[in-house]
Motif scaffolding. Structure first.
Motif, PDB file in Angstrom:
ATOM      1  N   CYS A 163       0.731  -1.127  -0.373  1.00 39.33           N
ATOM      2  CA  CYS A 163      -0.087  -0.160   0.415  1.00 39.33           C
ATOM      3  C   CYS A 163       0.518   1.264  -0.014  1.00 39.33           C
ATOM      4  CB  CYS A 163      -1.128   0.329   1.147  1.00 39.33           C
ATOM      5  SG  CYS A 163      -1.716  -1.408   1.051  1.00 39.33           S
ATOM      6  N   SER A 164       1.542   1.108   0.577  1.00 38.79           N
ATOM      7  CA  SER A 164       2.955   2.302   0.076  1.00 38.79           C
ATOM      8  C   SER A 164       3.615   2.697  -0.031  1.00 38.79           C
ATOM      9  CB  SER A 164       3.920   2.069   2.060  1.00 38.79           C
ATOM     10  OG  SER A 164       2.701   2.215   3.413  1.00 38.79           O
ATOM     11  N   ALA A 165       4.498   1.213  -0.983  1.00 40.66           N
ATOM     12  CA  ALA A 165       4.995   1.363  -1.741  1.00 40.66           C
ATOM     13  C   ALA A 165       4.113   2.105  -3.507  1.00 40.66           C
ATOM     14  CB  ALA A 165       5.366   0.339  -2.413  1.00 40.66           C
ATOM     15  N   TYR A 166       3.230   1.347  -3.729  1.00 44.20           N
ATOM     16  CA  TYR A 166       2.058   2.074  -4.556  1.00 44.20           C
ATOM     17  C   TYR A 166       1.071   2.713  -4.572  1.00 44.20           C
ATOM     18  CZ  TYR A 166       4.635  -2.301  -6.883  1.00 44.20           C
ATOM     19  OH  TYR A 166       5.398  -2.856  -7.460  1.00 44.20           O
ATOM     20  N   ARG A 167       1.234   3.592  -3.617  1.00 42.07           N
ATOM     21  CA  ARG A 167      -0.242   4.277  -2.717  1.00 42.07           C
ATOM     22  C   ARG A 167      -1.041   4.805  -3.039  1.00 42.07           C
ATOM     23  NH1 ARG A 167       5.668   6.353  -4.388  1.00 42.07           N
ATOM     24  NH2 ARG A 167       6.317   7.887  -3.296  1.00 42.07           N
ATOM     25  N   ILE A 168      -1.627   2.698  -2.822  1.00 39.63           N
ATOM     26  CA  ILE A 168      -2.692   3.245  -2.628  1.00 39.63           C
ATOM     27  C   ILE A 168      -3.259   2.437  -1.547  1.00 39.63           C
ATOM     28  CG2 ILE A 168      -2.503   1.658  -5.079  1.00 39.63           C
ATOM     29  CD1 ILE A 168      -1.976  -1.018  -3.734  1.00 39.63           C
ATOM     30  N   VAL A 169      -5.245   2.349  -1.398  1.00 39.75           N
ATOM     31  CA  VAL A 169      -5.967   2.075  -0.248  1.00 39.75           C
ATOM     32  C   VAL A 169      -6.668   0.852  -0.601  1.00 39.75           C
ATOM     33  CG1 VAL A 169      -7.678   3.023   1.365  1.00 39.75           C
ATOM     34  CG2 VAL A 169      -5.144   4.068   1.080  1.00 39.75           C
ATOM     35  N   VAL A 170      -6.749  -0.345   0.431  1.00 40.10           N
ATOM     36  CA  VAL A 170      -7.943  -0.859   0.053  1.00 40.10           C
ATOM     37  C   VAL A 170      -8.735  -0.603   0.617  1.00 40.10           C
ATOM     38  CG1 VAL A 170      -8.645  -3.456   0.516  1.00 40.10           C
ATOM     39  CG2 VAL A 170      -6.254  -3.117  -0.166  1.00 40.10           C
ATOM     40  N   LEU A 171     -10.542  -0.487   0.147  1.00 50.38           N
ATOM     41  CA  LEU A 171     -11.554   0.003   0.653  1.00 50.38           C
ATOM     42  C   LEU A 171     -12.437  -0.920   0.941  1.00 50.38           C
ATOM     43  CD1 LEU A 171     -12.185   3.319  -1.751  1.00 50.38           C
ATOM     44  CD2 LEU A 171     -11.451   3.225   0.343  1.00 50.38           C
ATOM     45  N   SER A 172     -12.641  -2.613  -0.187  1.00 49.05           N
ATOM     46  CA  SER A 172     -13.120  -3.297   0.262  1.00 49.05           C
ATOM     47  C   SER A 172     -13.848  -4.477   0.061  1.00 49.05           C
ATOM     48  CB  SER A 172     -15.109  -2.701   0.534  1.00 49.05           C
ATOM     49  OG  SER A 172     -15.341  -2.592  -1.044  1.00 49.05           O
ATOM     50  N   LYS A 173     -13.554  -5.930   0.176  1.00 46.12           N
ATOM     51  CA  LYS A 173     -14.072  -6.758  -0.252  1.00 46.12           C
ATOM     52  C   LYS A 173     -15.041  -7.009  -0.865  1.00 46.12           C
ATOM     53  CE  LYS A 173     -12.051 -11.881  -0.400  1.00 46.12           C
ATOM     54  NZ  LYS A 173     -11.949 -12.789   0.757  1.00 46.12           N
ATOM     55  N   ARG A 174     -15.147  -7.678  -2.463  1.00 42.54           N
ATOM     56  CA  ARG A 174     -16.748  -7.984  -2.604  1.00 42.54           C
ATOM     57  C   ARG A 174     -16.281  -9.053  -3.291  1.00 42.54           C
ATOM     58  NH1 ARG A 174     -19.066  -2.786  -5.525  1.00 42.54           N
ATOM     59  NH2 ARG A 174     -19.439  -1.251  -4.007  1.00 42.54           N
ATOM     60  N   ASN A 175     -16.948 -10.911  -3.141  1.00 40.41           N
ATOM     61  CA  ASN A 175     -16.312 -11.934  -3.467  1.00 40.41           C
ATOM     62  C   ASN A 175     -15.063 -12.094  -3.402  1.00 40.41           C
ATOM     63  OD1 ASN A 175     -19.114 -12.857  -4.058  1.00 40.41           O
ATOM     64  ND2 ASN A 175     -19.124 -11.395  -5.394  1.00 40.41           N
ATOM     65  N   ASN A 176     -14.746 -11.988  -5.072  1.00 40.82           N
ATOM     66  CA  ASN A 176     -12.820 -12.878  -4.923  1.00 40.82           C
ATOM     67  C   ASN A 176     -12.536 -11.474  -5.667  1.00 40.82           C
ATOM     68  OD1 ASN A 176     -14.129 -12.844  -7.367  1.00 40.82           O
ATOM     69  ND2 ASN A 176     -13.231 -14.521  -7.989  1.00 40.82           N
ATOM     70  N   ARG A 177     -12.803 -10.189  -5.668  1.00 45.97           N
ATOM     71  CA  ARG A 177     -12.413  -9.230  -6.216  1.00 45.97           C
ATOM     72  C   ARG A 177     -11.716  -7.320  -5.110  1.00 45.97           C
ATOM     73  NH1 ARG A 177     -11.999  -9.243 -11.221  1.00 45.97           N
ATOM     74  NH2 ARG A 177     -11.204  -7.090 -11.337  1.00 45.97           N
ATOM     75  N   LEU A 178     -10.655  -6.915  -5.269  1.00 45.55           N
ATOM     76  CA  LEU A 178     -10.558  -6.001  -3.915  1.00 45.55           C
ATOM     77  C   LEU A 178     -11.105  -4.960  -4.492  1.00 45.55           C
ATOM     78  CD1 LEU A 178      -7.467  -6.932  -2.530  1.00 45.55           C
ATOM     79  CD2 LEU A 178      -9.200  -6.971  -2.029  1.00 45.55           C
ATOM     80  N   ILE A 179     -11.634  -3.955  -3.867  1.00 50.18           N
ATOM     81  CA  ILE A 179     -11.395  -2.657  -4.655  1.00 50.18           C
ATOM     82  C   ILE A 179     -10.721  -1.936  -3.746  1.00 50.18           C
ATOM     83  CG2 ILE A 179     -13.653  -0.575  -4.628  1.00 50.18           C
ATOM     84  CD1 ILE A 179     -14.423  -3.613  -5.637  1.00 50.18           C
ATOM     85  N   VAL A 180      -9.595  -1.463  -4.772  1.00 49.23           N
ATOM     86  CA  VAL A 180      -8.707  -0.537  -3.980  1.00 49.23           C
ATOM     87  C   VAL A 180      -8.623   1.188  -4.847  1.00 49.23           C
ATOM     88  CG1 VAL A 180      -6.056  -0.601  -4.541  1.00 49.23           C
ATOM     89  CG2 VAL A 180      -7.495  -2.340  -4.853  1.00 49.23           C
ATOM     90  N   ALA A 181      -8.043   2.272  -3.843  1.00 42.52           N
ATOM     91  CA  ALA A 181      -8.886   3.088  -4.208  1.00 42.52           C
ATOM     92  C   ALA A 181      -6.892   3.437  -4.997  1.00 42.52           C
ATOM     93  CB  ALA A 181      -8.652   4.037  -3.315  1.00 42.52           C
ATOM     94  N   THR A 182      -6.828   4.255  -5.367  1.00 41.64           N
ATOM     95  CA  THR A 182      -5.295   4.583  -7.026  1.00 41.64           C
ATOM     96  C   THR A 182      -5.649   6.285  -7.476  1.00 41.64           C
ATOM     97  OG1 THR A 182      -3.366   4.438  -8.098  1.00 41.64           O
ATOM     98  CG2 THR A 182      -6.127   3.490  -9.006  1.00 41.64           C
ATOM     99  N   ALA A 183      -4.759   6.958  -7.380  1.00 41.01           N
ATOM    100  CA  ALA A 183      -4.093   8.111  -8.299  1.00 41.01           C
ATOM    101  C   ALA A 183      -4.161   7.377  -9.670  1.00 41.01           C
ATOM    102  CB  ALA A 183      -3.667   9.268  -7.301  1.00 41.01           C
ATOM    103  N   ASP A 184      -3.887   5.999  -9.882  1.00 38.74           N
ATOM    104  CA  ASP A 184      -2.865   5.693 -11.790  1.00 38.74           C
ATOM    105  C   ASP A 184      -3.138   4.038 -11.199  1.00 38.74           C
ATOM    106  OD1 ASP A 184      -1.487   5.492 -13.736  1.00 38.74           O
ATOM    107  OD2 ASP A 184       0.276   5.294 -12.277  1.00 38.74           O
ATOM    108  N   PRO A 185      -4.469   4.923 -12.096  1.00 44.45           N
ATOM    109  CA  PRO A 185      -5.198   3.082 -12.741  1.00 44.45           C
ATOM    110  C   PRO A 185      -4.523   2.242 -13.651  1.00 44.45           C
ATOM    111  CG  PRO A 185      -6.394   5.037 -13.418  1.00 44.45           C
ATOM    112  CD  PRO A 185      -5.573   5.329 -12.915  1.00 44.45           C
ATOM    113  N   SER A 186      -3.251   3.154 -14.581  1.00 39.31           N
ATOM    114  CA  SER A 186      -2.329   2.895 -15.498  1.00 39.31           C
ATOM    115  C   SER A 186      -0.912   1.697 -14.783  1.00 39.31           C
ATOM    116  CB  SER A 186      -1.923   4.191 -16.289  1.00 39.31           C
ATOM    117  OG  SER A 186      -1.185   4.642 -15.164  1.00 39.31           O
ATOM    118  N   ASP A 187      -1.152   1.661 -13.696  1.00 37.49           N
ATOM    119  CA  ASP A 187       0.073   1.030 -12.970  1.00 37.49           C
ATOM    120  C   ASP A 187      -0.396  -0.217 -13.288  1.00 37.49           C
ATOM    121  OD1 ASP A 187       2.327   0.061 -11.664  1.00 37.49           O
ATOM    122  OD2 ASP A 187       2.139   1.587  -9.849  1.00 37.49           O
TER     123      ASP A 187
END
Length: 577
Positions: free
Chosen positions: A96-120
């Protein structure tokens, strides 16, 4: 998203990050600008997105909206998210610190992740490998994301372990030099409970977004207070017996003389938060009746890299300021009381002006924010290094831009004005109530009207007001007479807007969260120059500025109330007209 990736493959660009290519294709960034930012980021060893938003070329808000459109991903406002309620243990905090992301929630087998750079793609693959789960990106503003990452990505235990390691810039030679002191200071410094208590206070202050920590000894009590959003709040009341040991610990890591308790001292220390974030602290001690009072100011270099849009200027005010700092010479003055954000405003401007082809020198007392590429000098009056002395030296150093921490006397003002008249852009601060009175203050200091009129190009007066919490603010029933007395005209009260009041919830501090700037941005036009030349009063200057469309501080604050950003009571308190 497939269309964007296809365009990436077809676009004849150099090896830019995906974020840069997406901005080019969206028309938000030119190829040359993207390459320049990429080279600068590589040179300063920062990320492309940090350099991009810090330079002010693209604001965090604009970047988030562009990425949301380009990648068809939803936007999320992180101000409305409580860090304490985020899911724990779904993803390694180091990722999370290295890529500047925050996990907001989990739905089934997927994570909802906040980012400023979805191209990463590297971040997405890392998450998939670490969790064996899919990733759904949501887009967040980069500056808000950084703050949430710092709070949410590091647990208290991990942060404490990290702090107790080698995060403080501790000079062992200093400890050896003072080990022969007459008292038992060495034992005090190494007291484990004291070390842990101090580390916890620093960590809590940072996570609570405090600007200052106050350690205050009294006869029978000892208290610790944090200044949060401009107000002091009592945080802890440790045993009074801790005061000497705590003072010794702070003085050692701040490289002060722990055997000297009779005179005030100043120092600095560093704290590492995460793998690539270092926070500076300015420390001041003051002997009182019952021990040394210590104030620690948090100096976050990242605040100067957020860009001008994060400061809260209205569009017209921003345009006036940007036009002034692009001038090749002249003087720009920022005024306001202590704690009104003058330093952040100056450093935001310097960060935008900080290019490889420009020589920038600053004289401060002391330097609060370290800005790579800028030659910063700490004033030391005891050693004879005053603002005036530093300015004279700057003039022999081939400068393009000069920043003076504060104009305090005639000598400093005179040299600064001569520098502005001889082809240099000079930025400085003064302690005055508003922009028009700044000009008369310079006149009272002994500067000739001609020199003021020919050198000063813009004055910005500012205040900081507490921002209403977006989660709990509620409409306020303010009587019409009170609105008129505050400064609104009858035409303003047309029913098209609603004022709000603070309520208070778990996400804020008594109904407020963060602060915003209130500005009076006054360019020195030809008409104002004529008033200065005939030695007109500040009232004459204020009248002319109003004719030219310059809002007073009160009017600017009332506009923020109309926008629902702050309360009427807060504006009345900080503008005090």
């Amino acid at each position: 998203m497939a269309a964007v990736e296809s365009a990436f493959r077809e676009s004849p660009t150099i090896a830019l990050p995906g974020l840069g290519r997406a901005l080019i294709l969206a028309g938000k960034l030119g190829q040359k600008s993207a390459e320049d930012i990429y080279r600068k980021a590589s040179t300063s060893r920062t990320s492309f997105i940090a350099e991009l938003t810090g330079s002010g070329v693209v604001s965090p808000s604009d970047l988030a909206h562009t990425m949301s459109s380009a990648f068809a991903a939803p936007l999320v406002d992180l101000d409305a998210i409580d860090a304490n309620r985020l899911p724990k243990g779904l993803l390694d905090t180091k990722i999370c610190s290295a890529y500047r992301i925050v996990v907001l929630s989990k739905r089934n087998n997927r994570l909802i992740v906040a980012t400023a750079d979805p191209s990463d793609q590297d971040a997405a693959e890392k998450i998939k490998f670490a969790t064996q789960l899919g990733v759904d990106w949501v887009i967040a503003e980069y500056d808000k994301l950084l703050k949430l990452v710092e709070i949410a990505s590091t647990s208290a235990a991990e942060a404490m372990d990290f702090l107790i390691g080698s995060d403080f810039d501790f000079d062992e030679s200093l400890a050896e030099a003072i080990s022969d002191s007459a008292d038992n200071s060495v034992a005090e410094v190494e007291d484990a409970p004291v070390v842990k208590f101090l580390h916890k206070m620093l960590l809590d202050a940072f996570s609570m977004r405090a600007s200052d920590l106050h350690f205050e000894p009294y006869e029978h009590t000892y208290r610790v207070r944090f200044r949060i959003d401009g107000e002091l709040r009592e945080i802890a009341s440790p045993p009074v017996a801790i005061k000497d040991k705590l003072a010794s610990r702070i003085k050692v890591i701040s490289k002060m003389d722990i055997s000297e308790k009779r005179v005030p001292q100043d120092g600095r220390m560093k704290l590492k938060i995460g793998p690539d974030r270092v926070i500076d602290f300015r420390v001041s001690t003051l002997p009182t009746l019952f021990g040394e009072k210590i104030v620690i100011r948090i100096l976050d270099p990242g605040t100067a890299r957020l860009g001008i849009d994060s400061l809260g200027y209205e569009t017209e005010e921003k345009e006036r300021l940007m036009k002034a700092i692009k001038r090749p010479y002249g003087m720009i003055l920022v005024t306001g009381p202590t704690g009104s954000g003058k330093t952040i405003s100056l450093y935001t401007c310097l960060n935008m002006l900080n290019k490889p082809g420009v020589n920038i020198a600053t004289a401060e007392d002391p330097s609060e924010i370290n800005l790579p590429g800028v030659n910063q000098v700490n004033v030391n009056e005891r050693a004879g290094l005053t603002f005036a002395t530093a300015l004279r030296s700057f003039m022999r150093q081939d400068p393009d831009i000069i920043m003076v921490g504060e104009i305090r006397d005639l000598e400093t003002a005179d040299i600064s004005i001569k520098a502005a008249q001889t082809g240099h852009l000079v930025l400085s601060t003064l302690h005055t109530n508003d922009a028009p009175t700044t000009l008369t203050r310079l006149r009272n200091m002994g500067i000739a009207p001609f020199n003021i009129a020919s050198s000063v190009i813009l004055i910005t007066a500012q205040r900081l007001a507490r921002r209403l919490c977006t989660v709990c603010k509620a409409p306020a029933d303010v009587p019409t007479k009170a609105l008129l007395d505050a400064g609104y005209s009858a035409a303003d009260l047309d029913g098209s807007w609603v004022s709000y009041r603070p309520v208070g919830c778990s996400a804020c501090n008594n109904g407020y969260k963060g602060r915003l700037g209130i500005y009076q941005v006054m360019p020195i036009t030809e008409d104002i120059q004529r008033i200065i030349l005939r030695d007109g009063s500040s009232l004459d200057i204020a009248d002319q500025a109003r004719i030219e469309g310059v809002r007073s501080l009160r009017e600017s604050g009332l506009h923020k109330v109309k926008l629902g950003l702050t309360s009427l009571e807060e504006v009345l308190a900080v503008t005090n007209e």
